[in-house]
Scaffold this motif. Structure first.
Motif, short mmCIF file in Angstrom:
data_model
loop_
_atom_site.label_atom_id
_atom_site.label_comp_id
_atom_site.label_asym_id
_atom_site.label_seq_id
_atom_site.Cartn_x
_atom_site.Cartn_y
_atom_site.Cartn_z
N GLU A 1 0.86 -1.27 -0.37
CA GLU A 1 -0.14 0.10 -0.20
C GLU A 1 0.54 1.74 0.37
OE1 GLU A 1 -2.40 -2.86 2.35
OE2 GLU A 1 -0.51 -2.04 2.70
N ARG A 2 2.25 1.28 0.64
CA ARG A 2 2.87 2.65 0.51
C ARG A 2 4.32 2.42 0.81
NH1 ARG A 2 0.63 5.72 5.61
NH2 ARG A 2 1.88 6.96 4.67
N THR A 3 5.27 3.32 -0.04
CA THR A 3 6.88 3.42 -0.47
C THR A 3 7.44 2.54 1.22
OG1 THR A 3 6.59 4.82 -1.60
CG2 THR A 3 8.78 3.90 -1.14
N GLY A 4 7.94 1.64 0.71
CA GLY A 4 8.47 0.08 1.41
C GLY A 4 7.74 -0.54 2.31
N ASP A 5 6.84 -0.39 2.07
CA ASP A 5 5.29 -2.11 3.00
C ASP A 5 6.30 -3.28 2.06
OD1 ASP A 5 3.64 -2.36 4.30
OD2 ASP A 5 2.48 -2.83 2.55
N THR A 6 6.07 -4.15 3.14
CA THR A 6 6.08 -5.16 3.57
C THR A 6 5.09 -6.08 3.58
OG1 THR A 6 7.99 -5.81 4.94
CG2 THR A 6 8.88 -5.01 3.23
N ASP A 7 4.82 -7.45 3.40
CA ASP A 7 4.07 -8.16 3.80
C ASP A 7 4.90 -9.82 3.95
OD1 ASP A 7 2.27 -6.77 3.13
OD2 ASP A 7 1.01 -7.60 1.80
N ALA A 8 5.09 -10.36 5.22
CA ALA A 8 5.25 -11.62 5.69
C ALA A 8 4.52 -12.16 5.24
CB ALA A 8 6.11 -11.42 6.82
N SER B 1 6.65 3.99 -6.81
CA SER B 1 6.03 4.07 -6.29
C SER B 1 5.66 2.47 -7.05
CB SER B 1 5.34 4.84 -7.75
OG SER B 1 3.47 4.69 -7.38
N SER B 2 6.92 1.21 -6.56
CA SER B 2 6.31 -0.06 -6.46
C SER B 2 4.41 -0.42 -5.74
CB SER B 2 7.16 -0.57 -6.32
OG SER B 2 7.19 -1.74 -7.42
N LEU B 3 3.55 -0.27 -5.79
CA LEU B 3 2.50 -0.88 -5.12
C LEU B 3 1.38 -1.00 -5.73
CD1 LEU B 3 2.12 3.45 -4.08
CD2 LEU B 3 3.61 1.47 -3.11
N GLY B 4 1.07 -2.01 -4.95
CA GLY B 4 -0.70 -2.79 -5.87
C GLY B 4 -1.04 -4.04 -5.18
N TYR B 5 -2.13 -4.47 -5.67
CA TYR B 5 -2.05 -5.66 -4.94
C TYR B 5 -1.10 -7.38 -5.69
CZ TYR B 5 -6.11 -4.01 -3.29
OH TYR B 5 -7.68 -3.81 -1.96
#
Length: 622
Positions: free
Chosen positions: A413-420, A501-505
């Motif tokens: 969702e945001r710049t620098g976000d990570t999902d684990a 801006s490398s963002l998205g689903y």
């Protein structure tokens, strides 16, 4: 194909396409012209707001004349008619036009400390900008019309060739794009007049395509799928924000009545011409314009969708990303198939894996260093969506080792976000996993890394100019692992792109073979899991992750045989005595609701009071 029928046309043709009869508003003297070329002070912000309120109450009045009565040089062509007026809790939005001039537009918006806006007169090709200085004094000055409507600059035609458009390569849907969000996946016979990307959001942008529709049928041989894709592309480009991109006028009108400052509109028109939009018009009823250009050599849905995303960007307050050989419109970087959506997105029309994103001018030849994401979030107060994976979750692995895109997806969702995502291997395992961006015209470049329990990097993937990540036949020894997904980058920010801006689903699909510890079966909100069965006296558990700020989560099971009972609990698995809500009637049709749920993982436990089969399990987060 004629170049003048491509998307944009030269500005001198614009007024001819939309010409209307012009009413005289009086003569303009040389002194008047000199006056407007220099800055004319109008008074304090409060004086202007009071003048606007008086004109709203009495449409025949003039807010300019009321606050500059002593100024004999007040210019009659700056007089305005007000069509929409909103002033609430210190926030102002005013829309209208030059007095008696249909082919014009006027907006002012802001608050009791600062207001800004413009008056545009297409009949004279002139524009006037209103601003507030550090002392709180409002003034007006004539500016080039291209400063307010950037796409009236005809340099676009010089930077774009017919061959670019005729050879356009359209995006291809990922096979993993399975409606993980309303705007994701191919057209499936939806009503294109009632599309919504984020139903229920208080922020709404309306794509008004009524002029190119006959009821629910598109005109000019355009298909419903074309119209769907045009909406879908705009929804893709703004999916990181909590704003509902809609084609439903009722949704827009309701949001506008509640708070016009949270709304915007762009109008499709049934003419050829050069699409354009006034700068910073979000929060008013001043609309952008999308021309149809059916003969320009590109697919209506793809071409119009990209143009709409660009023009809506202007309405949000963003100027062109300039530089390179494209001049006013940066042409992107071919080696990485990347460019800014506020540049010339057609210069990469023949790139098979193109990514067009928001920018802050990191590339070498940039001359516009506006932070696009900040403009939307801070200047226009549009909130980001809630992080869907703030603290990690278990990878959903079926009993046969399958990893399905239906249950394994997320959003950066945001710049620098990570999902684990965590998983455990108890014996020796082999991982085959592909992670795809799943938005049709998405911005995400997937970067994936796998760490072991000690935090050491085991493997990583970020496929060059491909946007996906993939692990093929990756051998894993026994232990706990963490898969971390982030927005990727390629090259350098100066010659390539960063993760800004490398963002998205994204979604994941593959398998983990070998002996593994079963993980939670994670449900997708609103999507039923079918074919469940169990024997008498046993439990089966399911989970759903609930973000912060939700109103309720509804749990349900539905079956025609046996007696299955439903229990739920936060963080831990429920029992018949410990639960958040339960439903334990005499059949296998049960439902219960947790209102104002705390954020976290909720477990749905199904207890088999009597053996059941063909049971459906569902949880819906509202």
């Amino acid at each position: 194909m004629k170049k003048t029928r491509i998307k944009h046309i030269a500005p001198k043709l614009l007024s001819a396409l939309v010409a209307t009869s012009i009413l005289s508003v009086g003569s303009v003297t040389a002194a008047d012209n000199l006056l407007v070329k220099t800055k004319q002070e109008l008074g304090s912000v409060n004086a202007v707001i009071n003048g606007l309120a008086a004109q709203h109450a009495n449409p025949n009045a003039s807010f300019l004349r009321s606050i500059t009565a002593a100024n004999t040089n007040t210019r009659p062509e700056l007089d305005t008619d007000i069509t929409d007026y909103h002033f609430k809790d210190g926030q102002l939005s005013v829309s209208g036009r030059a007095r008696g001039i249909a082919n014009s537009s006027f907006i002012l918006k802001g608050n009791t400390q600062s207001i800004k806006g413009y008056l545009i007169r297409h009949d004279t090709q002139k524009a006037y900008e209103y601003s507030t200085d550090a002392k709180g004094v409002v003034s007006v000055v004539e500016v080039a019309i291209s400063k307010i409507i950037p796409d009236l600059d005809d340099q676009w035609l010089k930077a774009t060739t017919v061959n670019n458009l005729a050879g356009a390569i359209h995006p291809v849907y990922s096979p993993m794009a399975l409606r993980q969000a309303p705007h994701i996946g191919p057209y499936s016979n939806e009503d294109v007049t009632k599309l919504e990307s984020k139903p229920g959001s208080a922020w709404v942008f309306y794509l008004n395509h009524s002029a190119v529709m006959s009821g629910s049928t598109p005109l000019n041989g355009v298909t419903k799928e074309n119209m769907y894709r045009a909406w879908q592309i705009v929804a893709d480009q703004y999916s990181m924000y909590n704003i509902n991109i809609t084609t439903n006028p009722a949704v827009y009108n309701a949001a506008k009545s509640a708070n016009i400052l949270r709304t915007g509109v762009i109008n499709f028109v049934n003419q050829d011409g050069r699409s354009n939009a006034p700068l910073s018009s979000f929060g008013t009823t001043s609309a952008g314009t999308l021309y149809r250009n059916p003969s320009s050599g590109f697919d209506y849905g793809y071409g119009i969708g990209m143009t709409a995303a660009h023009e809506v960007g202007h309405q949000m307050g963003m100027n062109h990303d300039r530089g390179g050989t494209g001049g006013e419109y940066f042409e992107g970087i071919a080696a990485y198939q990347w460019g800014p959506i506020m540049g010339n997105y057609w210069m990469g029309a023949n790139w098979a894996a193109s990514r067009w994103t928001w920018s802050k001018g990191e590339y070498n030849t940039a001359s516009n260093f506006e932070d696009d994401l900040r403009i939307m979030n801070v200047n226009e107060s549009i909130p980001y969506v809630t992080d869907d994976n703030p603290s990690g979750k278990a990878l959903n692995i079926a009993s046969n080792g399958a990893i399905s895109a239906t249950n394994n997806f997320g959003q950066i969702e945001r710049t620098g976000d990570t999902d684990a995502f965590t998983f455990t291997v108890t014996g020796s395992g082999k991982l085959d996993l592909k992670i795809d961006p799943i938005e049709y015209f998405g911005m995400l470049d997937v970067d994936a890394k796998i760490y072991n329990a000690a935090g050491s990097l085991v493997a990583s993937s970020n496929k060059a100019v491909n946007r996906s990540a993939e692990f093929i036949a990756l051998n894993l020894s026994a232990g706990n692992y963490r898969l971390v997904i982030a927005g990727g980058a390629e090259g350098t920010p100066q010659n390539g792109f960063s993760n800004y801006s490398s963002l998205g689903y994204y979604a994941m699909q593959g398998s983990l073979t070998g002996t593994t510890t079963p993980t939670d079966v994670v449900l997708t909100s609103g999507i039923a899991l079918t074919g469940q069965s169990d024997t008498t006296g046993t439990w089966k558990y399911y989970a759903i992750d609930v973000p912060a700020g939700k109103t309720s989560v509804v749990f349900s099971i539905n079956g025609t045989n046996g007696d299955a009972d439903l229990f739920t609990q936060l963080t831990n698995k429920p029992t018949t005595t410990t639960y958040k809500c339960k439903s334990d009637g005499a059949t296998s049709v049960e439902s219960c609701t947790v209102n104002a749920p705390a954020a976290g993982r909720y477990y749905l436990g199904v207890y088999s009071y009597a053996a059941y089969s063909a049971l459906t399990v569902k949880a819906t987060v509202n």
